[in-house]
Every structure is written in structure tokens, then in C-alpha cells.
Write a protein that holds these residues in place. Structure first.
Motif, PDB file in Angstrom:
ATOM      1  N   ILE A  79      18.518  42.193   6.534  1.00  0.00           N
ATOM      2  CA  ILE A  79      18.809  42.781   7.839  1.00  0.00           C
ATOM      3  C   ILE A  79      18.879  44.298   7.659  1.00  0.00           C
ATOM      4  N   LYS A  80      18.046  45.017   8.409  1.00  0.00           N
ATOM      5  CA  LYS A  80      17.963  46.480   8.325  1.00  0.00           C
ATOM      6  C   LYS A  80      17.727  46.933   6.890  1.00  0.00           C
ATOM      7  N   GLY A  81      16.864  46.209   6.169  1.00  0.00           N
ATOM      8  CA  GLY A  81      16.506  46.579   4.805  1.00  0.00           C
ATOM      9  C   GLY A  81      17.501  46.142   3.743  1.00  0.00           C
ATOM     10  N   GLU A  82      18.658  45.609   4.132  1.00  0.00           N
ATOM     11  CA  GLU A  82      19.659  45.147   3.178  1.00  0.00           C
ATOM     12  C   GLU A  82      19.542  43.640   3.007  1.00  0.00           C
ATOM     13  N   THR A  83      19.392  43.186   1.763  1.00  0.00           N
ATOM     14  CA  THR A  83      19.320  41.762   1.487  1.00  0.00           C
ATOM     15  C   THR A  83      20.733  41.186   1.550  1.00  0.00           C
ATOM     16  N   VAL A  84      20.963  40.304   2.532  1.00  0.00           N
ATOM     17  CA  VAL A  84      22.289  39.712   2.705  1.00  0.00           C
ATOM     18  C   VAL A  84      22.376  38.305   2.115  1.00  0.00           C
ATOM     19  N   MET A  85      21.219  37.717   1.811  1.00  0.00           N
ATOM     20  CA  MET A  85      21.189  36.408   1.158  1.00  0.00           C
ATOM     21  C   MET A  85      19.871  36.295   0.403  1.00  0.00           C
ATOM     22  N   ASP A  86      19.958  35.915  -0.855  1.00  0.00           N
ATOM     23  CA  ASP A  86      18.755  35.732  -1.662  1.00  0.00           C
ATOM     24  C   ASP A  86      19.124  34.804  -2.810  1.00  0.00           C
ATOM     25  N   GLY A  87      18.726  33.538  -2.697  1.00  0.00           N
ATOM     26  CA  GLY A  87      19.069  32.631  -3.774  1.00  0.00           C
ATOM     27  C   GLY A  87      18.587  31.217  -3.548  1.00  0.00           C
ATOM     28  N   ALA A  88      18.863  30.389  -4.546  1.00  0.00           N
ATOM     29  CA  ALA A  88      18.470  28.981  -4.510  1.00  0.00           C
ATOM     30  C   ALA A  88      19.404  28.216  -3.581  1.00  0.00           C
ATOM     31  N   LEU A  89      18.817  27.311  -2.804  1.00  0.00           N
ATOM     32  CA  LEU A  89      19.584  26.449  -1.912  1.00  0.00           C
ATOM     33  C   LEU A  89      20.154  25.264  -2.690  1.00  0.00           C
ATOM     34  N   GLU A  90      21.205  24.667  -2.145  1.00  0.00           N
ATOM     35  CA  GLU A  90      21.852  23.497  -2.757  1.00  0.00           C
ATOM     36  C   GLU A  90      20.860  22.348  -2.950  1.00  0.00           C
ATOM     37  N   SER A  91      19.923  22.186  -2.000  1.00  0.00           N
ATOM     38  CA  SER A  91      18.926  21.125  -2.072  1.00  0.00           C
ATOM     39  C   SER A  91      17.639  21.645  -1.422  1.00  0.00           C
ATOM     40  N   THR A  92      16.775  20.744  -0.979  1.00  0.00           N
ATOM     41  CA  THR A  92      15.478  21.154  -0.443  1.00  0.00           C
ATOM     42  C   THR A  92      15.441  21.083   1.079  1.00  0.00           C
ATOM     43  N   VAL A  93      14.608  21.947   1.678  1.00  0.00           N
ATOM     44  CA  VAL A  93      14.445  21.987   3.128  1.00  0.00           C
ATOM     45  C   VAL A  93      12.976  21.801   3.491  1.00  0.00           C
TER      46      VAL A  93
END
Length: 134
Positions: free
Chosen positions: A87-101
Motif C-alpha cells: 500500500i503506497k509502496g510499503e509492503t504490509v504483508m509478504d509471506g507464505a500462507l498457512e495453506s493453499t488458496v
């Protein structure tokens, strides 16, 4: 009568009633001794930048925003086992999920006025996730 969509003419009500009866019977017998599912909203991280909630195969992740944002401020990348939100160039979430989507069924939108980014994920399996991120 609220039976609409089933049958036509005078039989609509009967079709609807039959449908409701079938639904009630199907739903009622299911979860006897199963523990109640926890579908309450959970804080995503200590900073309070995001919150998440799951119901069945759906997960909603909320990112409250102050000041408001526009769609040009948002970048969301869905992968089967990974989620990246900026959001606005700032990564607020970046990672592996608990399972698959199901990537093709995942989407995002802005709440009216741009006060919140909402990310919707569809699980591949309807099992409860203990946490959003692995």
C-alpha cells in the motif's frame, strides 16, 4: 412467500418449501459433536496493520487505512501458497500462507471512501486455518 426461484406459477411456494425442508434436514444432522468453529476476527500482527477472519472456504483480510487510499495505491499478488500486499509502496504483508488458496477466486477491493483495503481469499480445502500466515 419466500420460496422464489423454484418451479413456476402456483407450484413455486411448494417447490420453495420442499427446498427449505431439504436444507434444514441436510444442515441439521451434520455437526453433532464437532467443536464450534472459531470464525471471529483475529489481529494479524502486533502492529495492528491488518486483521483476518475465516468462514468456511472464505478468508477476509482487512487493512484499515488512515488517510484514505485509492486503487492506484494498492498492489496485491496472489499465489497458491503466498500473499504479497503493498500500500503506497510499503509492503504490509509478504509471506507464505498457512495453506493453499484458489488463486483465480481471490480478489481485493476498497471499502467506500478508501478507508480500508479488503482482500478475499478462497481456500482450496475448507479446513480451518490456525493462522493466516505460515
Amino acid at each position: 412467500m419466500l420460496g422464489g426461484g423454484k418451479g413456476g406459477g402456483g407450484m413455486g411456494g411448494m417447490g420453495g418449501m420442499g427446498g427449505m425442508g431439504g436444507m434444514m434436514g441436510g444442515k441439521g444432522g451434520g455437526g453433532g459433536g464437532a467443536p464450534e468453529k472459531d470464525d471471529s476476527e483475529k489481529a494479524g500482527d502486533a502492529s495492528g496493520k491488518w486483521h483476518w477472519q475465516q468462514k468456511g472456504e472464505e478468508i477476509q483480510v482487512r487493512f484499515p487505512q488512515d488517510p484514505a487510499i485509492t486503487k492506484k495505491d494498492v498492489s496485491v499478488k496472489f499465489k497458491r501458497t503466498h500473499l504479497t500486499v503493498s500500500i503506497k509502496g510499503e509492503t504490509v504483508m509478504d509471506g507464505a500462507l498457512e495453506s493453499t488458496v484458489e488463486v483465480d477466486d481471490c480478489t481485493w477491493c476498497l471499502a467506500p471512501g478508501g478507508v480500508e483495503l479488503q482482500v478475499m481469499l478462497t481456500k482450496q480445502k475448507e479446513a480451518d486455518w490456525g493462522s493466516l500466515m505460515a
